[in-house]
Design a protein around this motif. Structure first.
Motif, PDB file in Angstrom:
ATOM      1  N   GLU A  25       0.812  -1.226   0.000  1.00 54.65           N
ATOM      2  CA  GLU A  25       0.000   0.000   0.000  1.00 54.65           C
ATOM      3  C   GLU A  25       0.845   1.276   0.000  1.00 54.65           C
ATOM      4  OE1 GLU A  25      -4.013  -1.651   2.207  1.00 54.65           O
ATOM      5  OE2 GLU A  25      -2.536  -0.623   3.429  1.00 54.65           O
ATOM      6  N   ARG A  26       0.217   2.330  -0.476  1.00 62.36           N
ATOM      7  CA  ARG A  26       0.720   3.705  -0.372  1.00 62.36           C
ATOM      8  C   ARG A  26       2.156   3.895  -0.887  1.00 62.36           C
ATOM      9  NH1 ARG A  26      -2.863   6.923   2.176  1.00 62.36           N
ATOM     10  NH2 ARG A  26      -4.642   5.817   3.034  1.00 62.36           N
ATOM     11  N   TYR A  58      -2.694  -7.672   8.708  1.00 61.60           N
ATOM     12  CA  TYR A  58      -1.881  -6.455   8.872  1.00 61.60           C
ATOM     13  C   TYR A  58      -0.850  -6.592  10.005  1.00 61.60           C
ATOM     14  CZ  TYR A  58      -4.393  -3.689   5.409  1.00 61.60           C
ATOM     15  OH  TYR A  58      -4.886  -3.193   4.220  1.00 61.60           O
ATOM     16  N   ASP A  86       0.662   2.936   7.157  1.00 54.29           N
ATOM     17  CA  ASP A  86       0.395   4.052   6.222  1.00 54.29           C
ATOM     18  C   ASP A  86       1.589   5.003   6.174  1.00 54.29           C
ATOM     19  OD1 ASP A  86      -2.121   3.065   5.818  1.00 54.29           O
ATOM     20  OD2 ASP A  86      -3.165   4.896   6.338  1.00 54.29           O
ATOM     21  N   GLU A 129      -3.467   8.209  10.623  1.00 58.10           N
ATOM     22  CA  GLU A 129      -3.069   7.434   9.448  1.00 58.10           C
ATOM     23  C   GLU A 129      -2.937   8.378   8.264  1.00 58.10           C
ATOM     24  OE1 GLU A 129      -6.063   4.385   8.842  1.00 58.10           O
ATOM     25  OE2 GLU A 129      -4.622   2.893   9.538  1.00 58.10           O
ATOM     26  N   GLY A 186     -10.233   2.383   8.923  1.00 59.34           N
ATOM     27  CA  GLY A 186     -10.109   1.470   7.782  1.00 59.34           C
ATOM     28  C   GLY A 186     -10.462   2.166   6.477  1.00 59.34           C
ATOM     29  N   TRP A 187     -11.307   1.524   5.663  1.00 59.08           N
ATOM     30  CA  TRP A 187     -11.667   2.092   4.357  1.00 59.08           C
ATOM     31  C   TRP A 187     -12.737   3.180   4.500  1.00 59.08           C
ATOM     32  CZ3 TRP A 187      -7.975   0.590   1.431  1.00 59.08           C
ATOM     33  CH2 TRP A 187      -7.510  -0.715   1.435  1.00 59.08           C
ATOM     34  N   GLN A 207      -9.713   9.852   1.883  1.00 61.04           N
ATOM     35  CA  GLN A 207      -8.640   9.756   2.890  1.00 61.04           C
ATOM     36  C   GLN A 207      -7.348  10.242   2.232  1.00 61.04           C
ATOM     37  OE1 GLN A 207      -7.543   5.751   4.058  1.00 61.04           O
ATOM     38  NE2 GLN A 207      -6.977   6.405   6.122  1.00 61.04           N
ATOM     39  N   TRP A 232     -12.191   5.285  -1.186  1.00 62.09           N
ATOM     40  CA  TRP A 232     -12.064   3.829  -1.301  1.00 62.09           C
ATOM     41  C   TRP A 232     -13.404   3.190  -1.666  1.00 62.09           C
ATOM     42  CZ3 TRP A 232      -7.173   3.053  -1.673  1.00 62.09           C
ATOM     43  CH2 TRP A 232      -6.261   3.719  -0.868  1.00 62.09           C
TER      44      TRP A 232
HETATM   45  C1  GAL Z   1      -6.824   2.426   5.945  1.00 65.48           C
HETATM   46  C2  GAL Z   1      -5.461   2.709   5.379  1.00 65.48           C
HETATM   47  C3  GAL Z   1      -5.395   2.073   4.023  1.00 65.48           C
HETATM   48  C4  GAL Z   1      -5.630   0.583   4.221  1.00 65.48           C
HETATM   49  C5  GAL Z   1      -6.954   0.355   4.946  1.00 65.48           C
HETATM   50  C6  GAL Z   1      -7.205  -1.118   5.238  1.00 65.48           C
HETATM   51  O1  GAL Z   1      -7.033   3.068   7.134  1.00 65.48           O
HETATM   52  O2  GAL Z   1      -5.249   4.094   5.279  1.00 65.48           O
HETATM   53  O3  GAL Z   1      -4.167   2.333   3.400  1.00 65.48           O
HETATM   54  O4  GAL Z   1      -4.591   0.050   4.972  1.00 65.48           O
HETATM   55  O5  GAL Z   1      -6.979   1.064   6.145  1.00 65.48           O
HETATM   56  O6  GAL Z   1      -8.353  -1.266   6.017  1.00 65.48           O
END
Ligand code: GAL
Length: 375
Positions: A113-114, A139, A218, A267, A287-288, A324, A342
Motif C-alpha cells: 500500500e501507499r 496487517y 500508512d 493514518e 479502515g476504508w 482519505q 475507497w
Molecule cells: C486504511 C489505510 C489504508 C488501508 C486500509 C485497510 O485506514 O489508510 O491504506 O490500509 O486502512 O483497512
C-alpha cells in the motif's frame, strides 16, 4: 473456405473494433473532477490508489496501488502513469511487480500500500518506499518495503522489507527518559483508558517493539529543500506517527527518528512545506471508511508539531469529502491535496480527490470544488 481461413477472418473481424477503439484518441481533459472516473490515455480508469506523484524533468509520474475488481490484496503491484499537464495521463504499466516466488516478501497476494517514489540526484536512482504486509498475515507484519530503479517508470527492483529502527530509541528519549520507560509494564493497562493513553504517550509500545523494530504502516516520503529525505508513517499500532530520516542514498533509515502526536491515532500522512512551516494532513483510523481529516504544523521536521482543526471546507468536509489523504503535490506555487475515495467492495472502482490548497489566516484549507483547473 478452409477452417483456418475462416477462423482467421473471424478473429480479424472481432479484433478490429477493439483495436480501433484502443487506438482512438481520448478526449483531452482540461479540468479535474474529483470523485469521478478518471480515464487514462487508453480510456481505462486510472488504477493508482494510495499514491503519490514524482516531478522529474518536464514530466509528472503518478505511482499507486493497482487494485483488482474483487480484492485489495496486491495481485499486480505498483502502477505508474505519466503526464505533462497533470490532467491527461499515459499508462506506463507496472513499475514494481509482485512476485510469483513464494519466498519473496512481495509475493502475489501480499498487501502492498501507499507507494511513494523520490529521486536521488547523487545516485541517480529512483527510490520507491511502500507499506508491506506479508501474504496471509493480515496487517500483522507492519513493515516498509524499498525498491529501486534507474528510470522513473521502472522496472523497480525490490530490495528488502522490515520493521523500523530496531534497537534505536526516538531522538527525544534522552537518558532520563529511560527511567520513565522502566516504569512502563506492558500488562498493567486496559486499552483505551486514560492511563493506557498516557503510557502509550510515554513510549509503552516503542518499548514493546524496541528489539524487533517499530511497526510501519500508512506512509509517505518527503524530500526537504536541503536534500534530506524522510519516511513518515503510522507506527505503534497506528497510534503514533514516526518521522524517520533517510540515509543519503534514500534507501535506509539513518537511525534518527521522532514521534508525532503519540496516542493520537493518525493514518494516511501527507506533508508539504510552505514559507518555512511544515504542514501535515492525516486521517483518523477507520479502515476504508472516511473520517475527519486532521492537520498539524511544525517549524522543523523534528517538531514540535501542533494540531489544528480539520482543514476541509464544503459538503462532507467532516468526512474529508468521502476520502482519505494520500499525498500533497507542490505545483509551481500551488499545492494539490490528493486523497482516495475507497470502494472496498470493488477496489478498482475507487476514486480520486484532487483539490488545490488555499490559505486562510495563514493556515491551509481544502475547499471542495466540483471542477477546477490549474492556474
Ligand atoms: C486504511 C489505510 C489504508 C488501508 C486500509 C485497510 O485506514 O489508510 O491504506 O490500509 O486502512 O483497512
Amino acid at each position: 473456405m478452409n477452417k483456418l481461413f475462416l477462423s482467421l477472418s473471424l478473429a480479424a473481424l472481432f479484433a478490429l473494433p477493439t483495436a480501433l477503439l484502443s487506438q482512438q484518441p481520448q478526449p483531452q481533459r482540461t479540468t479535474i473532477r474529483s470523485g469521478e472516473l478518471w480515464p487514462d490515455d487508453s480510456g481505462q480508469h486510472i488504477n493508482a490508489h494510495g499514491g503519490g506523484v514524482l516531478h522529474y524533468g518536464d514530466t509528472y509520474y503518478w505511482f499507486g496501488e493497482h487494485k483488482s475488481d474483487w480484492t485489495s490484496d496486491a495481485l499486480v503491484g505498483v502502477t505508474c502513469y505519466s503526464s505533462k499537464d497533470l490532467l491527461n495521463w499515459h499508462n506506463c504499466g507496472v513499475a514494481l511487480s509482485v512476485s510469483d516466488d513464494s519466498s519473496s516478501d512481495i509475493e502475489r497476494g501480499c498487501i502492498l500500500e501507499r507507494p511513494k517514489v523520490i529521486y536521488n540526484p547523487t545516485t541517480k536512482q529512483f527510490c520507491m518506499w511502500f507499506h508491506l504486509e506479508l501474504k496471509g498475515r493480515g496487517y500483522d507484519a507492519a513493515r516498509y518495503g524499498v525498491a529501486v530503479a534507474d528510470r522513473p517508470e521502472g522496472p523497480y527492483r525490490f530490495l528488502y522489507s522490515q520493521r523500523s529502527d530496531a534497537g534505536i530509541w526516538p531522538l527525544e528519549f534522552s537518558s532520563e527518559h529511560q527511567a520513565v520507560l522502566d516504569t512502563l509494564g506492558t500488562f498493567h493497562y486496559q486499552d483505551w483508558t486514560p492511563a493506557w493513553r498516557e503510557a502509550v504517550d510515554k513510549g509503552l509500545i516503542v518499548k514493546r517493539d524496541f528489539a524487533g523494530g517499530q511497526m510501519s504502516r500508512d506512509m509517505t516520503l518527503y524530500v526537504d529543500d536541503d536534500g534530506k529525505a524522510y519516511h513518515i508513517f503510522s507506527s505503534e499500532e497506528n497510534l503514533t506517527l514516526h518521522i524517520a530520516e533517510l540515509t543519503e542514498d534514500y534507501l535506509h533509515h539513518s537511525g534518527r527518528y521522532t514521534r508525532v502526536a503519540p496516542a493520537g491515532h493518525n493514518e494516511a500522512p501527507a506533508i508539504f512545506k510552505h514559507q518555512g512551516t511544515y504542514w501535515m494532513i492525516t486521517s483518523g483510523c477507520t479502515g476504508w471508511a472516511p473520517n475527519e481529516a486532521r492537520m498539524f504544523s511544525a517549524p522543523s521536521i523534528w517538531g514540535p508539531w501542533t494540531q489544528h482543526p480539520n482543514p476541509c471546507r464544503g459538503p462532507k468536509a467532516e468526512i474529508t469529502f468521502g476520502g482519505q489523504s494520500t499525498f500533497i503535490l507542490p505545483v509551481g506555487d500551488q499545492y494539490i491535496f490528493m486523497a482516495d475515495i475507497w470502494r472496498p467492495r470493488r477496489p478498482s472502482n475507487a476514486r480520486y480527490i484532487w483539490l488545490p490548497i488555499e490559505f486562510e489566516d495563514g493556515k491551509p484549507i481544502v475547499r471542495w470544488q466540483e471542477e477546477w483547473t490549474f492556474e
